[in-house]
Design an enzyme around this catalytic site. Structure first.
Site, PDB file in Angstrom:
ATOM      1  N   TYR A 124       0.513  25.275  30.415  1.00  0.00           N
ATOM      2  CA  TYR A 124       0.091  24.965  31.778  1.00  0.00           C
ATOM      3  C   TYR A 124      -1.122  24.048  31.777  1.00  0.00           C
ATOM      4  CZ  TYR A 124      -3.877  28.238  31.477  1.00  0.00           C
ATOM      5  OH  TYR A 124      -5.048  28.861  31.134  1.00  0.00           O
TER       6      TYR A 124
ATOM      7  N   ARG B 206      -3.432  16.415  27.300  1.00  0.00           N
ATOM      8  CA  ARG B 206      -3.485  17.762  26.703  1.00  0.00           C
ATOM      9  C   ARG B 206      -2.167  18.499  26.909  1.00  0.00           C
ATOM     10  NH1 ARG B 206      -8.239  21.728  28.454  1.00  0.00           N
ATOM     11  NH2 ARG B 206      -6.989  21.800  30.351  1.00  0.00           N
TER      12      ARG B 206
ATOM     13  N   ARG C 153      18.676  35.442  25.881  1.00  0.00           N
ATOM     14  CA  ARG C 153      17.445  35.957  25.297  1.00  0.00           C
ATOM     15  C   ARG C 153      17.595  36.292  23.812  1.00  0.00           C
ATOM     16  NH1 ARG C 153      14.523  39.497  23.308  1.00  0.00           N
ATOM     17  NH2 ARG C 153      12.304  39.685  23.780  1.00  0.00           N
TER      18      ARG C 153
ATOM     19  N   HIS D 131      15.542  34.892  19.998  1.00  0.00           N
ATOM     20  CA  HIS D 131      14.340  34.139  19.617  1.00  0.00           C
ATOM     21  C   HIS D 131      14.641  32.659  19.426  1.00  0.00           C
ATOM     22  CE1 HIS D 131      12.633  38.008  19.536  1.00  0.00           C
ATOM     23  NE2 HIS D 131      11.489  37.604  19.015  1.00  0.00           N
TER      24      HIS D 131
ATOM     25  N   GLU E 294     -15.391  30.956  22.704  1.00  0.00           N
ATOM     26  CA  GLU E 294     -15.372  30.454  24.089  1.00  0.00           C
ATOM     27  C   GLU E 294     -15.229  31.634  25.042  1.00  0.00           C
ATOM     28  OE1 GLU E 294     -11.866  28.089  24.994  1.00  0.00           O
ATOM     29  OE2 GLU E 294     -10.615  29.355  23.707  1.00  0.00           O
TER      30      GLU E 294
HETATM   31  N1  PDD Z   1      -9.086  27.565  32.172  1.00  0.00           N
HETATM   32  N2  PDD Z   1     -11.148  27.845  27.547  1.00  0.00           N
HETATM   33  C1  PDD Z   1     -10.159  28.585  28.096  1.00  0.00           C
HETATM   34  C2  PDD Z   1      -9.636  29.750  27.343  1.00  0.00           C
HETATM   35  C3  PDD Z   1      -9.630  28.216  29.352  1.00  0.00           C
HETATM   36  O1  PDD Z   1      -8.635  28.939  29.901  1.00  0.00           O
HETATM   37  C4  PDD Z   1     -10.165  27.100  30.029  1.00  0.00           C
HETATM   38  C5  PDD Z   1      -9.638  26.632  31.359  1.00  0.00           C
HETATM   39  C6  PDD Z   1     -11.210  26.378  29.411  1.00  0.00           C
HETATM   40  C7  PDD Z   1     -11.804  25.166  30.049  1.00  0.00           C
HETATM   41  O2  PDD Z   1     -10.904  24.085  30.022  1.00  0.00           O
HETATM   42  P1  PDD Z   1     -10.951  22.936  31.135  1.00  0.00           P
HETATM   43  O3  PDD Z   1     -12.327  22.407  31.140  1.00  0.00           O
HETATM   44  O4  PDD Z   1      -9.943  21.958  30.682  1.00  0.00           O
HETATM   45  O5  PDD Z   1     -10.593  23.597  32.455  1.00  0.00           O
HETATM   46  C8  PDD Z   1     -11.660  26.781  28.163  1.00  0.00           C
HETATM   47  C9  PDD Z   1      -8.348  27.155  33.335  1.00  0.00           C
HETATM   48  C10 PDD Z   1      -9.172  26.469  34.345  1.00  0.00           C
HETATM   49  C11 PDD Z   1      -7.588  28.318  33.868  1.00  0.00           C
HETATM   50  O6  PDD Z   1      -7.066  29.049  33.053  1.00  0.00           O
HETATM   51  O7  PDD Z   1      -7.505  28.499  35.067  1.00  0.00           O
END
Ligand code: PDD
Length: 289
Positions: free
Chosen positions: A33, A52, A100, A102, A180
């Protein structure tokens, strides 16, 4: 006004959008996504997000559900039909519908859903006062660079943070390194002034906001460094903050109850937040549409 979604070839009322129970996104979380911010009708950093998306699709051997130019049209159209001034567009592509097992038949067409949401109330206190984060063990798989819809560890972490009245949970690997947040990239500002964030390897999602903020920081003459940092280093840092598409740049003033710096948003974070707002508004030099 009815909200409109794009679902596998058709624009439909969002509450009427239907996907198959045999979709492999539903069965296996086999999908990826993107969340793209819309600012005054403009899709912020659209090309970076599509780049990305391409990497995520390729990593999971999922074909593009349609060509990139067509996808841009659909994304723009969903934003337009939902009258999004400020808000976000959500793109989800999955491996498609198949029996369904794998193993998936090679020629299975991928599925595509695009939705859009308007920005609701935004609490300015988040940026003015900063937020608290907790730390949790990073229990995710070894390909966090893929923006996969399989988000269980992130969801559990976010729920824990919410229960503990924190904004987010920063994930910590077996070496005491903060990788993160659950939906954000994590940053600290060292007392030397160095602006530090985890390297964009397979342990984190390479955030688009992270990338832009790195460029903005470098443009400000700040010393930006991609290197791992520990929980202790973060707690003792001058400033800490996090970045994401939907939250922009958020000051972190407490980690596991330890005050960061003087417990208030610092000048580096506040400066980068302002620069990022300008970036979204397209006010950066040479950044016109
Ligand atoms: N989340 N790390 C994780 C695990 C994330 O899910 C996200 C973004 C980021 C930041 O990525 P970006 O700057 O490209 O939004 C880092 C989105 C916004 C979400 O899951 O809604």
């Amino acid at each position: 006004m009815a909200r409109i979604a794009y679902v596998n070839g058709r624009y439909v009322r969002r509450d009427m959008g239907v996907v198959s129970i045999d979709d492999r996104g539903y069965q296996f979380a086999e999908g990826v996504y993107e969340v793209i911010w819309v600012q005054k009708g403009n899709l912020v950093d659209l090309e970076h997000h599509l780049d990305r998306l391409g990497c995520s699709l390729e990593s999971l051997n999922i074909p593009w559900p349609m060509g990139r130019p067509a996808l841009k049209v659909v994304v723009g159209e969903v934003a337009r039909r939902n009258l999004i001034g400020n808000g976000h567009v959500y793109i989800q592509a999955t491996r498609g519908v198949a029996r369904r097992t794998h193993l998936v038949p090679e020629d299975t067409p991928s599925s595509l859903v695009v939705t859009a949401s308007r920005e609701g109330f935004r609490d300015a206190r988040v940026h003015e006062q900063g937020v608290a984060v907790i730390t949790i063990p990073d229990i995710r798989w070894k390909r966090c660079d893929i923006k996969s819809i399989a988000l269980l560890p992130n969801i559990l972490g976010k729920q824990k943070a919410s229960r503990e009245k924190a904004f987010d949970a920063w994930q910590v690997n077996g070496h005491d390194i903060i990788t993160e947040g659950t939906t954000t990239n994590a940053w600290i500002v060292a007392h030397s002034g160095e602006v530090i964030t985890h390297p964009a390897n397979r342990s984190i999602l390479s955030g688009i906001t992270r990338r832009v903020v790195m460029e903005l920081a470098a443009g400000e003459g700040l010393d930006v460094c991609e290197r791992p940092f520990t929980v202790a280093e973060a707690c003792g840092a001058k400033e800490a903050f996090m970045t994401s598409t939907t939250n922009y740049v958020v000051p972190v003033v407490s980690i596991d109850g330890h005050k960061v710096g003087d417990g208030r948003p610092g000048p580096v974070t506040s400066g980068l937040y302002k620069r990022y707002l300008a970036h979204m508004a397209g006010e950066q030099e040479g950044e016109g549409e």
